[in-house]
Design a protein around this motif. Structure first.
Motif, PDB file in Angstrom:
ATOM      1  N   PRO A 157       0.811  -1.218   0.000  1.00 53.55           N
ATOM      2  CA  PRO A 157       0.000   0.000   0.000  1.00 53.55           C
ATOM      3  C   PRO A 157       0.848   1.274   0.000  1.00 53.55           C
ATOM      4  N   LEU A 158       2.011   1.235   0.698  1.00 52.97           N
ATOM      5  CA  LEU A 158       2.870   2.414   0.734  1.00 52.97           C
ATOM      6  C   LEU A 158       3.419   2.727  -0.647  1.00 52.97           C
ATOM      7  N   LEU A 159       3.914   1.702  -1.356  1.00 51.73           N
ATOM      8  CA  LEU A 159       4.445   1.924  -2.703  1.00 51.73           C
ATOM      9  C   LEU A 159       3.338   2.389  -3.639  1.00 51.73           C
ATOM     10  N   ALA A 160       2.166   1.759  -3.522  1.00 50.83           N
ATOM     11  CA  ALA A 160       1.037   2.162  -4.359  1.00 50.83           C
ATOM     12  C   ALA A 160       0.678   3.620  -4.104  1.00 50.83           C
ATOM     13  N   PHE A 161       0.683   4.005  -2.833  1.00 48.91           N
ATOM     14  CA  PHE A 161       0.367   5.388  -2.507  1.00 48.91           C
ATOM     15  C   PHE A 161       1.402   6.341  -3.103  1.00 48.91           C
ATOM     16  N   LEU A 162       2.688   5.998  -2.989  1.00 42.60           N
ATOM     17  CA  LEU A 162       3.739   6.875  -3.497  1.00 42.60           C
ATOM     18  C   LEU A 162       3.663   7.021  -5.014  1.00 42.60           C
ATOM     19  N   VAL A 163       3.364   5.920  -5.712  1.00 47.16           N
ATOM     20  CA  VAL A 163       3.203   6.000  -7.162  1.00 47.16           C
ATOM     21  C   VAL A 163       2.024   6.912  -7.497  1.00 47.16           C
ATOM     22  N   GLY A 164       0.900   6.689  -6.798  1.00 52.17           N
ATOM     23  CA  GLY A 164      -0.245   7.546  -7.022  1.00 52.17           C
ATOM     24  C   GLY A 164       0.026   8.991  -6.652  1.00 52.17           C
ATOM     25  N   PHE A 165       0.779   9.187  -5.562  1.00 52.93           N
ATOM     26  CA  PHE A 165       1.095  10.546  -5.145  1.00 52.93           C
ATOM     27  C   PHE A 165       1.994  11.243  -6.168  1.00 52.93           C
ATOM     28  N   CYS A 166       2.928  10.496  -6.759  1.00 55.98           N
ATOM     29  CA  CYS A 166       3.766  11.072  -7.825  1.00 55.98           C
ATOM     30  C   CYS A 166       2.898  11.561  -8.972  1.00 55.98           C
ATOM     31  N   MET A 167       1.904  10.747  -9.356  1.00 59.62           N
ATOM     32  CA  MET A 167       0.992  11.154 -10.424  1.00 59.62           C
ATOM     33  C   MET A 167       0.197  12.386 -10.020  1.00 59.62           C
ATOM     34  N   LEU A 168      -0.314  12.364  -8.789  1.00 62.53           N
ATOM     35  CA  LEU A 168      -1.090  13.511  -8.316  1.00 62.53           C
ATOM     36  C   LEU A 168      -0.241  14.782  -8.278  1.00 62.53           C
ATOM     37  N   ALA A 169       0.960  14.665  -7.713  1.00 62.74           N
ATOM     38  CA  ALA A 169       1.838  15.827  -7.601  1.00 62.74           C
ATOM     39  C   ALA A 169       2.192  16.373  -8.980  1.00 62.74           C
ATOM     40  N   ALA A 170       2.492  15.454  -9.902  1.00 61.11           N
ATOM     41  CA  ALA A 170       2.833  15.877 -11.263  1.00 61.11           C
ATOM     42  C   ALA A 170       1.639  16.526 -11.947  1.00 61.11           C
ATOM     43  N   GLY A 171       0.459  15.906 -11.801  1.00 57.45           N
ATOM     44  CA  GLY A 171      -0.720  16.417 -12.475  1.00 57.45           C
ATOM     45  C   GLY A 171      -1.187  17.760 -11.943  1.00 57.45           C
ATOM     46  N   LEU A 191       8.013  13.691  -2.164  1.00 57.88           N
ATOM     47  CA  LEU A 191       7.767  12.310  -1.754  1.00 57.88           C
ATOM     48  C   LEU A 191       7.704  12.184  -0.231  1.00 57.88           C
ATOM     49  N   ILE A 192       8.513  12.968   0.478  1.00 57.73           N
ATOM     50  CA  ILE A 192       8.453  12.960   1.942  1.00 57.73           C
ATOM     51  C   ILE A 192       7.086  13.429   2.412  1.00 57.73           C
ATOM     52  N   VAL A 193       6.560  14.465   1.762  1.00 55.09           N
ATOM     53  CA  VAL A 193       5.202  14.924   2.074  1.00 55.09           C
ATOM     54  C   VAL A 193       4.208  13.797   1.814  1.00 55.09           C
ATOM     55  N   GLY A 194       4.421  13.062   0.714  1.00 51.89           N
ATOM     56  CA  GLY A 194       3.535  11.955   0.381  1.00 51.89           C
ATOM     57  C   GLY A 194       3.514  10.875   1.439  1.00 51.89           C
ATOM     58  N   VAL A 195       4.691  10.527   1.959  1.00 54.15           N
ATOM     59  CA  VAL A 195       4.761   9.518   3.021  1.00 54.15           C
ATOM     60  C   VAL A 195       3.969   9.971   4.240  1.00 54.15           C
ATOM     61  N   GLY A 196       4.112  11.248   4.584  1.00 55.13           N
ATOM     62  CA  GLY A 196       3.368  11.775   5.725  1.00 55.13           C
ATOM     63  C   GLY A 196       1.866  11.690   5.522  1.00 55.13           C
ATOM     64  N   LEU A 197       1.388  12.016   4.315  1.00 52.04           N
ATOM     65  CA  LEU A 197      -0.037  11.939   4.021  1.00 52.04           C
ATOM     66  C   LEU A 197      -0.539  10.497   4.067  1.00 52.04           C
ATOM     67  N   HIS A 198       0.297   9.587   3.601  1.00 53.29           N
ATOM     68  CA  HIS A 198      -0.099   8.178   3.618  1.00 53.29           C
ATOM     69  C   HIS A 198      -0.263   7.669   5.054  1.00 53.29           C
TER      70      HIS A 198
END
Length: 442
Positions: free
Chosen positions: A92-106, A420-427
């Motif tokens: 779930p953590l990796l899935a979240f980070l991949v999704g977060f990368c897409m969200l951040a980029a978009g 990505l650090i922000v993403g980990v915190g949100l996850h």
């Protein structure tokens, strides 16, 4: 919470996207606004050979597109790369980070496009503070997004026709120029003095690659496509090839019309190209076309971001309230509101040049995950027919992404790491307040 079966064709969303609409969606998102400012950046690296890095970027993009074609037709669910990562790697953590990368980029791209819309192009017609115009623009995009996917796709179809018409106008105008015996065809093979062709082309290909990103957003509307197994691969590859041919033609035309130094110096290189043809085409016309291109790019990017947010909420990777859907419109209103507010906030910060490079960095990480996932998931059989890419294609896709990542500056890496650090915190917050998907649904 109970998560949906990724292989199921059942959905709470409205399947209204046909093959032509999907083709227009992908083409409009890929063409976007980048090419209207991109040519000058490429000319700085490769001189008159601006068409070559565009061609290289197309070939690299097609590699990863093959993996998306297989996964979208195999798992026709909203959520895209994040869902594929979760199913392939069980994290779930990796899935979240991949999704977060897409969200951040978009969302970052949408913020940048909003600022581009509100800058010099809009200033041609009306004098409005950039930040105010950007926020109002994003609010309008969010409202259209919430109204319905059919309305959004219909608007995109009109905008895409206008975008393509503007680029075709550039090519036709320069063709008339050449027919009159003007322009310099020889420039299309001339690199800058002292430049190493291979190194210069690779450096420019990173910039050119940004002009092709956007095709991946279509994975996040899989639940709204009619017959995705049949329609999606045709629309995806067709749109990328058409966009690539248009880009190469525009690159050739630009080099013929103007020397590289003038392309580099111009903030509106395609307007300068049209002016050089002396055909009397007004600057206001191109400003209007550029505004449409920017608006279309922002609309499609925000559609992607909202559907990705909705899909991740459905899987328990984001808080469940973000999965709320309007009962009549059947659009993910909570996800649309959240992503629109974040994009508005981002218009207040950041150097757009660095943000654009960060978008590429984040998406390359997503593309590596997707290319690996398609290989891992070969062991996962599904009952319906789907597209299958040659095995060597995702392998080359991974290598191409690593090659492009190796060319990124340390500043961009630092900025991406911070996100990505922000993403980990949100996850971690999401995990502490919500439920993870069950093992059976992975």
């Amino acid at each position: 919470m109970s998560s949906p079966d990724l292989t199921s064709t059942e959905t709470r969303l409205d399947r209204r996207i046909t093959g032509p609409l999907l083709f227009a969606f992908i083409l409009g998102d890929v063409l976007g606004a980048g090419i209207y400012a991109l040519i000058g950046e490429l000319a700085a690296d490769v001189g008159g050979v601006v068409w070559l890095p565009l061609l290289v970027a197309l070939l690299l993009a097609l590699l990863t597109a093959g993996s998306y074609a297989e996964l979208v037709t195999k798992y026709p669910r909203a959520g895209g790369a994040a869902i594929y990562a979760e199913r392939a790697f069980g994290s779930p953590l990796l899935a979240f980070l991949v999704g977060f990368c897409m969200l951040a980029a978009g969302v970052t791209s949408a913020a940048g496009l909003a600022l581009a819309f509100s800058g010099d192009y809009l200033g041609t017609f009306v004098d409005v503070p950039t930040t105010v115009a950007a926020i109002v623009f994003l609010a309008a995009v969010g409202a259209l997004n919430a109204r319905g996917i059919r309305e959004s796709m219909g608007t995109n179809l009109v905008m895409t026709v206008i975008e393509v018409s503007g680029l075709v106008l550039v090519v036709v105008a320069v063709a008339i120029m050449v027919g009159d015996g003007r322009g310099d065809v020889g420039r299309v093979t001339e690199f800058p003095d002292g430049a190493t062709p291979a190194t210069a082309t690779l450096s420019a290909a990173i910039i050119a690659y940004y002009s092709f990103v956007g095709f991946e957003t279509s994975a996040n509307i899989a639940e709204e496509i009619r017959d995705p197994s049949r329609v999606y691969p045709r629309a995806l590859f067709g749109a990328l090839v058409v966009a690539g041919l248009v880009y190469v033609a525009v690159g050739l035309a630009s080099a013929i019309a103007l020397p590289p130094s003038e392309l580099v110096a111009s903030t509106g290189p395609l307007t300068a190209v049209v002016d050089a043809t002396d055909l009397g085409i007004p600057d206001e016309l191109f400003s209007a076309i550029a505004l449409v291109a920017v608006a279309n790019g922002a609309l499609l990017t925000m559609i992607m971001a909202s559907r990705l947010t909705y899909g991740m909420a459905e899987r328990g990777l984001l808080p469940s309230p973000l999965g709320a859907v309007l009962p009549n419109r059947r659009t993910p209103w909570a996800a649309i509101l959240a992503t629109t507010l974040v994009a508005m906030a981002l218009t207040l910060v950041g150097d757009l040049g660095t943000l654009a490079e960060t978008v590429v960095l984040l998406l390359l990480l997503v593309f590596i995950s997707t290319n690996v996932a398609v290989l891992v998931l070969r062991r996962d059989a599904v009952e319906h027919d789907h597209f299958r890419v040659w095995t060597f294609v995702p392998v080359l896709g991974v290598l191409s992404c690593v090659l492009l990542l190796s060319q990124q500056s340390w500043q961009v890496w630092l900025y991406g790491a911070g996100l990505l650090i922000v993403g980990v915190g949100l996850h971690l917050v999401a995990r502490s307040t919500g439920a993870s998907p069950s093992e059976d649904d992975r």
